[in-house]
Design an enzyme around this catalytic site. Structure first.
Site, PDB file in Angstrom:
ATOM      1  N   HIS A 150     -24.448 -63.562  -4.491  1.00 53.58           N
ATOM      2  CA  HIS A 150     -25.150 -64.452  -5.426  1.00 53.58           C
ATOM      3  C   HIS A 150     -26.505 -64.828  -4.803  1.00 53.58           C
ATOM      4  O   HIS A 150     -26.724 -65.971  -4.399  1.00 53.58           O
ATOM      5  CB  HIS A 150     -24.301 -65.693  -5.699  1.00 53.58           C
ATOM      6  CG  HIS A 150     -24.731 -66.487  -6.896  1.00 53.58           C
ATOM      7  ND1 HIS A 150     -25.782 -66.114  -7.720  1.00 53.58           N
ATOM      8  CD2 HIS A 150     -24.263 -67.657  -7.414  1.00 53.58           C
ATOM      9  CE1 HIS A 150     -25.920 -67.002  -8.676  1.00 53.58           C
ATOM     10  NE2 HIS A 150     -25.020 -67.947  -8.524  1.00 53.58           N
ATOM     11  N   ARG A 193     -25.177 -60.610 -14.586  1.00 57.18           N
ATOM     12  CA  ARG A 193     -24.047 -61.280 -13.927  1.00 57.18           C
ATOM     13  C   ARG A 193     -22.820 -60.454 -14.256  1.00 57.18           C
ATOM     14  O   ARG A 193     -22.453 -60.331 -15.427  1.00 57.18           O
ATOM     15  CB  ARG A 193     -23.914 -62.715 -14.432  1.00 57.18           C
ATOM     16  CG  ARG A 193     -22.630 -63.373 -14.008  1.00 57.18           C
ATOM     17  CD  ARG A 193     -22.633 -64.866 -14.231  1.00 57.18           C
ATOM     18  NE  ARG A 193     -23.439 -65.533 -13.235  1.00 57.18           N
ATOM     19  CZ  ARG A 193     -23.356 -66.832 -12.943  1.00 57.18           C
ATOM     20  NH1 ARG A 193     -22.512 -67.604 -13.587  1.00 57.18           N
ATOM     21  NH2 ARG A 193     -24.120 -67.368 -12.013  1.00 57.18           N
ATOM     22  N   ASP A 228     -17.873 -74.185  -2.015  1.00 53.73           N
ATOM     23  CA  ASP A 228     -17.830 -73.675  -3.389  1.00 53.73           C
ATOM     24  C   ASP A 228     -16.374 -73.730  -3.844  1.00 53.73           C
ATOM     25  O   ASP A 228     -15.472 -73.958  -3.023  1.00 53.73           O
ATOM     26  CB  ASP A 228     -18.384 -72.232  -3.407  1.00 53.73           C
ATOM     27  CG  ASP A 228     -18.492 -71.644  -4.814  1.00 53.73           C
ATOM     28  OD1 ASP A 228     -18.432 -72.403  -5.805  1.00 53.73           O
ATOM     29  OD2 ASP A 228     -18.632 -70.409  -4.920  1.00 53.73           O
ATOM     30  N   ARG A 245     -32.845 -74.122  -8.533  1.00 59.45           N
ATOM     31  CA  ARG A 245     -32.529 -72.812  -9.116  1.00 59.45           C
ATOM     32  C   ARG A 245     -33.690 -72.333  -9.989  1.00 59.45           C
ATOM     33  O   ARG A 245     -34.005 -71.143 -10.022  1.00 59.45           O
ATOM     34  CB  ARG A 245     -31.225 -72.883  -9.921  1.00 59.45           C
ATOM     35  CG  ARG A 245     -29.951 -73.041  -9.086  1.00 59.45           C
ATOM     36  CD  ARG A 245     -29.695 -71.825  -8.207  1.00 59.45           C
ATOM     37  NE  ARG A 245     -29.713 -70.615  -9.001  1.00 59.45           N
ATOM     38  CZ  ARG A 245     -28.655 -70.063  -9.598  1.00 59.45           C
ATOM     39  NH1 ARG A 245     -27.458 -70.614  -9.412  1.00 59.45           N
ATOM     40  NH2 ARG A 245     -28.765 -68.959 -10.310  1.00 59.45           N
ATOM     41  N   CYS A 257     -23.036 -75.044  -4.883  1.00 59.55           N
ATOM     42  CA  CYS A 257     -23.768 -74.310  -5.921  1.00 59.55           C
ATOM     43  C   CYS A 257     -23.463 -74.826  -7.322  1.00 59.55           C
ATOM     44  O   CYS A 257     -24.260 -74.645  -8.235  1.00 59.55           O
ATOM     45  CB  CYS A 257     -23.458 -72.823  -5.822  1.00 59.55           C
ATOM     46  SG  CYS A 257     -21.706 -72.435  -6.079  1.00 59.55           S
ATOM     47  N   GLN A 292     -28.645 -67.920  -5.829  1.00 58.99           N
ATOM     48  CA  GLN A 292     -28.136 -69.191  -5.321  1.00 58.99           C
ATOM     49  C   GLN A 292     -28.619 -69.419  -3.888  1.00 58.99           C
ATOM     50  O   GLN A 292     -29.044 -70.518  -3.533  1.00 58.99           O
ATOM     51  CB  GLN A 292     -26.604 -69.196  -5.378  1.00 58.99           C
ATOM     52  CG  GLN A 292     -26.013 -70.529  -4.978  1.00 58.99           C
ATOM     53  CD  GLN A 292     -26.410 -71.640  -5.939  1.00 58.99           C
ATOM     54  OE1 GLN A 292     -26.236 -71.510  -7.136  1.00 58.99           O
ATOM     55  NE2 GLN A 292     -26.942 -72.733  -5.417  1.00 58.99           N
TER      56      GLN A 292
HETATM   57  N1  NVA Z   1     -18.027 -68.368  -6.474  1.00 65.33           N
HETATM   58  C1  NVA Z   1     -18.253 -68.832  -7.822  1.00 65.33           C
HETATM   59  C2  NVA Z   1     -19.691 -69.205  -7.984  1.00 65.33           C
HETATM   60  C3  NVA Z   1     -20.064 -69.727  -9.350  1.00 65.33           C
HETATM   61  C4  NVA Z   1     -21.522 -70.055  -9.431  1.00 65.33           C
HETATM   62  C5  NVA Z   1     -17.846 -67.756  -8.804  1.00 65.33           C
HETATM   63  O1  NVA Z   1     -18.099 -66.571  -8.548  1.00 65.33           O
HETATM   64  O2  NVA Z   1     -17.251 -68.094  -9.828  1.00 65.33           O
HETATM   65  N1   CP Z   2     -24.428 -71.971  -9.427  1.00 69.53           N
HETATM   66  C1   CP Z   2     -24.361 -71.156 -10.511  1.00 69.53           C
HETATM   67  O1   CP Z   2     -24.627 -69.962 -10.439  1.00 69.53           O
HETATM   68  O2   CP Z   2     -24.016 -71.791 -11.655  1.00 69.53           O
HETATM   69  P1   CP Z   2     -23.663 -71.073 -13.029  1.00 69.53           P
HETATM   70  O3   CP Z   2     -22.412 -70.272 -12.811  1.00 69.53           O
HETATM   71  O4   CP Z   2     -23.468 -72.202 -14.007  1.00 69.53           O
HETATM   72  O5   CP Z   2     -24.800 -70.182 -13.426  1.00 69.53           O
END
Ligand code: NVA
Ligand code: CP
Length: 297
Positions: free
Chosen positions: A122, A95, A213, A281, A253, A125
């Site tokens: 992502h 990540r 989101d 997930r 998500c 997701q």
């Molecule tokens: N768009 C959000 C998704 C978190 C799962 C982010 O990147 O923070």
């Molecule tokens: N939806 C998602 O990716 O959640 P987290 O950021 O908690 O992993």
């Protein structure tokens, strides 16, 4: 060597196979005695926990690593760290802030690399989102999915995955917050129709699934106030859900901010499948690992 940096790393047929594998309840111990390294430059609840448990279900041992612990690109280069971790792990996930980091890891080509979220995409997701929609509607082809809010990483991957699944895509964002042109191009290359608008009602009308989101993603905290003004009028509330098709579902998500991108009455209401989506997930992560480990062939 297969990687999953975004949805178009799979063919449409392979995407359907991953979703099928996600629903297999007989799980071979393909990772027995092996590690999976999961590197996090940003926080995570769902991604870290679902990936770790998926690895355990496949008989493997997950090792989650914080970005600052290894000093990715600072203490040593992304290449050197990837080569090192690949000596211990059968699969790596990361990540990252910058999508180029997962591309650099995949370019080492030592073990499969999974994007656990980047600024651009992502895909894990999207797998869970498509699985949730398929469970509710039995098939994806012909469904209409609407996105309301920020055209962010989650939106980018969803529109590609939905187009690959022969769904219709309708996206409502404020001007300047559209999904990336690369994602739109990939969705259109997959044969999908992507309709863009600035009017949330125009997106949700005729939708079978309405997705949103947060308005400020991780790393955009300093923009939160400006974004709250820019997204005024883009809250998914009951009035907006009422415009969608009868039986339409709501997906998010998570994490969610009630009163911002979604009203509590929607996310906590009868059309919301967010808990099934979050549970998926785990199944999606396991399905993807099975695929990358060759369980389909
Ligand atoms: N768009 C959000 C998704 C978190 C799962 C982010 O990147 O923070
Ligand atoms: N939806 C998602 O990716 O959640 P987290 O950021 O908690 O992993």
């Amino acid at each position: 060597m297969r990687h999953l940096l975004d949805m178009d790393d799979l063919t449409s047929q392979e995407l359907a196979t991953v979703l099928d594998l996600a629903e297999h309840r007989e799980v071979p111990a393909l990772l027995a005695g092996q590690g999976v390294g999961l590197l996090f430059e940003k926080p995570s609840a769902r991604t870290r926990n679902s990936m770790e448990i998926a690895v355990v279900q496949l008989g493997g041992h997950p090792v989650s690593i914080r970005g600052e612990e290894v000093g990715l690109g600072v203490r040593e280069s992304v290449d050197d760290l990837t080569r090192t971790l690949a000596a211990y792990h059968r699969v790596l996930g990361a990540r990252v802030f910058d999508h180029a980091t997962v591309e650099a890891m995949a370019a080492v080509d030592a073990v499969p690399v999974i994007n656990l979220l980047s600024d651009r995409a992502h895909p894990l997701q999207t797998l869970a989102d498509l699985l949730t929609m398929r469970q509710r509607f039995k098939q994806l082809a012909g469904l209409t999915v609407a996105w309301v809010g920020d055209g962010n990483n989650v939106c980018n991957s969803l529109i590609i995955g939905a187009a690959m699944s022969r769904m219709h895509v309708r996206v409502a964002t404020p001007p300047g917050f559209e999904p990336s042109s690369l994602a739109i191009e990939k969705a259109r290359d997959a044969g999908g129709r992507v309709f863009l608008t600035n009017d949330p009602a125009e997106a949700t009308g005729v939708a079978d699934a309405v997705c949103t989101d947060v308005w400020s993603s991780m790393g955009q905290e300093s923009e939160a106030e400006a974004r709250r003004s820019a997204f005024d009028g883009y809250t998914v509330d009951e009035t907006l859900m009422d415009k969608a098709n009868p039986g339409a579902i709501f997906l998010h998500c998570l994490p969610a901010h009630r009163g911002e991108e979604v009203a509590a009455e929607v996310i906590d209401g009868p059309s919301s499948l967010v808990w099934q989506q979050a549970a998926n997930r785990l199944h999606a992560a396991r399905g993807l690992l099975l695929f990358l480990l060759g369980a389909h062939s």
